[in-house]
Design a protein around this motif. Sequence first.
Motif: not given
Length: 296
Positions: A153-155, A135-136, A16-21
């Motif tokens: 996270y770093l990006h 997003t981070a 979910k985090a990847f898709i939302l980000g």
Amino acid sequence: MGHDHHHDHTVSSLNKAFILGITLNVAFVVVEFAVGLYYGSMGLLSDAGHNLSDVASLLLAMLAFRLAQAHATPRYTYGYKKSTVLISLLNSVILLIAVGVIVAESIGRMMHPAPIEGGAIAWTAGVGVAINGFTAWLFMKDKDKDLNVKGAYLHMAADALVSVGVLVSGLVISWTGWTIVDPIVGLVVAAVIVASVWSLTRASLRLSLDGVPDGIRVDELERMMTAVPGVEAVHHIHVWAISTTENALTAHVVLTDLSRLEAVKRELKTRLDGAGVHHATLEFESVAENCCDFSD
């Protein structure tokens, strides 16, 4: 069962985090690129390019995360876990290419300055601070569990800081008219990217060459293993990464008494698992002669 439930929850949460980000950043890249092109802002255009590379990085990281869940096959006995390392390295290369483009464009803009609308830059960058920061935050709690999640996270964290810089440059240009600030911010963006991606590149390259993963020292593993009662010595230790989250080890273990082999093996596996090595293949030997192989 509790562990499996926690693992499934983590997988679902990260998906979910990847898709939302990805969705948020794609929308922002389109807006930022359009505003940067309209007003001729190198700061916005370079940041949009950087954000676009991060969208690609998020897509690749999500792909790696899903490939890591794939089951083993007769041809790929570890599944596709190693792809997580290769994708992490590819992400690093993408970012370094983006750095080259940003530096070239910024230098060109310094040599040929053009008028810029500072207010529009500031407002657009302000939106970037909010989106990149959020997003981070989505990846913050899992960043130490996986190299690709850490990369995401770093990006995003670096993007948030870069957007702050672009916002400040927009305000400075709006107040003073110093357009030279815009390409300077572009160069600062490049420096921030290099600083944030350097450790990721180094770790990814080392793992792709089957080097020892971060957080593991072979000499410490050897001391830990020889401290087990019944172990006379340990040699031929090899440690490498199966994926960005799983490590493997092979070693020869010399025992003082082969009758205690099973108890020693269980203790060694327990200690190695606690040290971050979840797949251990151990060859046991007596002080006088070799015995036999025991592995996972």
